[in-house]
Motif scaffolding. Structure first.
Motif, PDB file in Angstrom:
ATOM      1  N   GLN A 326      51.399  42.842  36.164  1.00 32.40           N
ATOM      2  CA  GLN A 326      50.074  43.090  35.587  1.00 32.40           C
ATOM      3  C   GLN A 326      49.119  41.888  35.676  1.00 32.40           C
ATOM      4  O   GLN A 326      48.012  42.012  36.180  1.00 32.40           O
ATOM      5  CB  GLN A 326      50.225  43.530  34.131  1.00 32.40           C
ATOM      6  N   THR A 327      49.584  40.730  35.186  1.00 32.28           N
ATOM      7  CA  THR A 327      48.647  39.604  35.148  1.00 32.28           C
ATOM      8  C   THR A 327      48.318  39.088  36.550  1.00 32.28           C
ATOM      9  O   THR A 327      47.201  38.680  36.809  1.00 32.28           O
ATOM     10  CB  THR A 327      49.188  38.455  34.273  1.00 32.28           C
ATOM     11  N   ALA A 328      49.300  39.140  37.445  1.00 37.36           N
ATOM     12  CA  ALA A 328      49.022  38.678  38.811  1.00 37.36           C
ATOM     13  C   ALA A 328      47.982  39.580  39.470  1.00 37.36           C
ATOM     14  O   ALA A 328      47.092  39.116  40.187  1.00 37.36           O
ATOM     15  CB  ALA A 328      50.297  38.657  39.628  1.00 37.36           C
ATOM     16  N   LEU A 329      48.060  40.877  39.184  1.00 37.51           N
ATOM     17  CA  LEU A 329      47.063  41.804  39.740  1.00 37.51           C
ATOM     18  C   LEU A 329      45.696  41.557  39.104  1.00 37.51           C
ATOM     19  O   LEU A 329      44.682  41.497  39.788  1.00 37.51           O
ATOM     20  CB  LEU A 329      47.499  43.253  39.516  1.00 37.51           C
ATOM     21  N   LEU A 330      45.703  41.407  37.766  1.00 37.64           N
ATOM     22  CA  LEU A 330      44.422  41.183  37.080  1.00 37.64           C
ATOM     23  C   LEU A 330      43.761  39.894  37.553  1.00 37.64           C
ATOM     24  O   LEU A 330      42.537  39.782  37.588  1.00 37.64           O
ATOM     25  CB  LEU A 330      44.638  41.112  35.560  1.00 37.64           C
ATOM     26  N   ALA A 331      44.575  38.917  37.898  1.00 36.82           N
ATOM     27  CA  ALA A 331      44.022  37.631  38.319  1.00 36.82           C
ATOM     28  C   ALA A 331      43.523  37.685  39.760  1.00 36.82           C
ATOM     29  O   ALA A 331      42.855  36.768  40.219  1.00 36.82           O
ATOM     30  CB  ALA A 331      45.078  36.541  38.176  1.00 36.82           C
ATOM     31  N   ASN A 332      43.869  38.777  40.464  1.00 34.78           N
ATOM     32  CA  ASN A 332      43.510  38.827  41.886  1.00 34.78           C
ATOM     33  C   ASN A 332      42.093  39.334  42.090  1.00 34.78           C
ATOM     34  O   ASN A 332      41.680  40.336  41.510  1.00 34.78           O
ATOM     35  CB  ASN A 332      44.505  39.718  42.631  1.00 34.78           C
TER      36      ASN A 332
END
Ligand SMILES: *[C@@H]1O[C@H](CO)[C@@H](O)[C@H](O)[C@H]1NC(C)=O
Ligand SMILES: *[C@@H]1O[C@H](CO)[C@@H](O)[C@H](O)[C@H]1NC(C)=O
Length: 494
Positions: A326-332
């Motif tokens: 989740q966070t890696a996607l949101l940070a992308n």
């Protein structure tokens, strides 16, 4: 999930301070919040013990603290573990369709559980002879705790954390706020508990709470609704978001390829307590069909079931996955929007990472969290009762994906949070050190908390004003009557 008054205690020593972080082990985000506090104190060079009585068994083997090495597990008293089992076996799936304001979700059990925790904590303080403590809350606020320390919690301004209201309150909502607090007191009883060891004296936690040096809340003043607080209240919301770590996450090629498929990508996830698979089938069909309207958008849907064929047969632009980074996607940069329940953890992450979002609150504090973020104009609230309404869903998708104002506002909020004058972590550490050094801080204790309702709301003053005014009006009418009579008599006699 509420009134988790959990207490951080401090003992003074010469060089660095000794901190005991008392964190009953029961919820993921709750424990993460306390572990972050412990790690921040360790990082600042203090001697920290993380004490976690186990309430929910499954978290026992998760190591929440990274830097803090001194972690003490203990079986919680039997009664508390029973509450833990009840919480774990609770059927959350019904909240996809049922009302779930706090008053409906077994509040009584949770409330009693938290009171017992307070009892456990107090016994611990007595046993270790700890005098200084900082109650800390993994929620944004708690009206009862605020009241106890004398914070102004006017029902016209401050709603309960689990109420579904925002900051603009209607007459009925204000009335609800005014009566909800005394209602809980009357129905659930005043929180009195006995110490766990002899001589089993009664503990009334509300008489102890005002002695707290500070209060740490998981609320961020740049994100939350503004409200009056005391110097004692330290808002450290956002402390769990490690922005550098989040931004440095790399996506592997599988995820990167998915993000490259179409012009825009939306992530759909309802967290780890609520499962998309438990949503009514009708709603799944409507959502999946609405997604087909957006040919140039890839939807990554965290879906835990295997019945995808029943509602999304042949749909090309939805990627069903059982787990998402989740966070890696949101940070992308390539992720365009996030469709989520409004858990405080996700709200903090999406705010710091500046992504526009559609918020569909399901339960407890999520209703308030959603309104709190929507206020910044970077997100849209979608009621769970509208998940079967394709028109509303399509409108929300269209706006969040293609109206650039949402992305701009979300970005602006993220920049403000990143540049907050004093970072939550520093704020927490400095206040904890201050408390460790100076102990209890009676100078921060407002006299107003001892005032009666009548005094506090100036009802006595108002009553006197009304009486004086009534007297003046009475005297004036009498004078006018008297003069009129004299005058008229004079006219008649002439
Ligand atoms: C750190 O805390 C533990 C537990 O309270 C204590 O036994 C130990 O002596 C402390 N260490 C220092 C350096 O103060
Ligand atoms: C959000 O939009 C409203 C209406 O345009 C505006 O009054 C308000 O100030 C905006 N809020 C923020 C935080 O920008």
């Amino acid at each position: 999930m509420r009134t988790f008054l959990v207490i951080l205690s401090l003992i003074y020593s010469t060089y660095s301070y000794n901190f005991l972080v008392f964190c009953p082990l029961f919820g993921h985000s709750h424990t993460k919040f306390f572990a972050t506090i412990a790690d921040a104190l360790t990082d600042a060079g203090h001697n920290v013990t993380f004490f976690t009585p186990t309430i929910v068994e499954k978290y026992r083997n998760v190591s929440y603290t990274k830097l803090t090495k001194d972690v003490v597990h203990m079986d919680a008293p039997k009664k508390l573990m029973e509450y833990g089992e009840q919480m774990e076996s609770a059927d959350f799936s019904r909240f996809w369709t049922e009302d779930s304001s706090f008053y409906n979700v077994g509040a009584a059990d949770l409330y009693r559980c938290s009171i017992r925790l307070n009892g456990l904590f107090k016994s611990l303080m007595d046993y270790l002879n700890i005098k200084t403590f900082i109650p800390s809350l993994s929620l944004t606020h708690d009206v009862y705790l605020s009241k106890a320390i004398g914070e102004p919690v006017m029902p016209s301004v401050v709603s309960d954390v689990c109420s579904p209201f925002g900051d603009k309150l209607s007459l009925l909502e204000r009335a609800f706020n005014a009566f909800a607090v005394p209602y809980i007191d009357i129905v659930l009883g005043y929180p009195v508990h006995n110490t766990l060891s002899a001589p089993y004296t009664e503990i009334d936690i509300r008489t102890i709470e005002p002695e707290a040096s500070f209060l740490f809340l998981n609320s961020n003043p740049f994100l939350d609704f503004p409200r009056p607080t005391l110097t004692k209240t330290v808002e450290i919301g956002g402390i769990t978001v490690d922005l550098n770590q989040l931004k440095s996450q790399q996506l592997d090629s599988k995820w990167s390829d998915i993000l490259n498929l179409r012009e825009k990508t939306m992530l759909v996830s309802f967290g780890s307590v609520f499962f998309s698979k438990d949503m009514p089938l009708e709603n799944k069909k409507v959502i999946a069909n609405s997604m087909t309207e957006f040919k140039n958008v890839t939807f990554i849907w965290k879906y835990e079931g295997n019945d995808i064929e029943d509602f999304a047969r042949g749909i090309q632009n939805i990627h069903f996955v059982k787990w998402v980074p989740q966070t890696a996607l949101l940070a992308n940069r390539r992720l365009s929007a996030f469709f989520t329940h409004a858990g405080l953890g996700s709200i903090n992450e999406v705010s710091y990472l500046g992504k526009p979002s559609i918020l569909c609150p399901l339960f407890a504090d999520q209703m308030r969290n959603a309104k709190m973020l929507v206020r910044h104009n970077g997100s849209i609230e979608l009621s769970k009762y509208d998940l079967g309404n394709s028109k509303k869903i399509i409108e929300a998708f269209q706006a969040i994906l293609f109206d650039s104002s949402y992305a701009e506002n979300a970005q602006k909020l993220a920049e403000q949070l990143e540049n907050q004058p004093i970072k939550p972590e520093k704020m927490m550490v400095k206040h904890a050190e201050f408390a460790a050094r100076f102990g209890r801080l009676p100078s921060l204790d407002p006299y107003s908390r001892k005032m009666s309702f009548v005094e506090y709301f100036l009802l006595d003053v108002a009553t006197i004003c009304v009486l004086v005014l009534a007297c003046v009006v009475f005297v004036l009418t009498r004078v006018v009557q008297f003069l009129c009579r004299r005058f008229l008599v004079k006219i008649k006699t002439e």
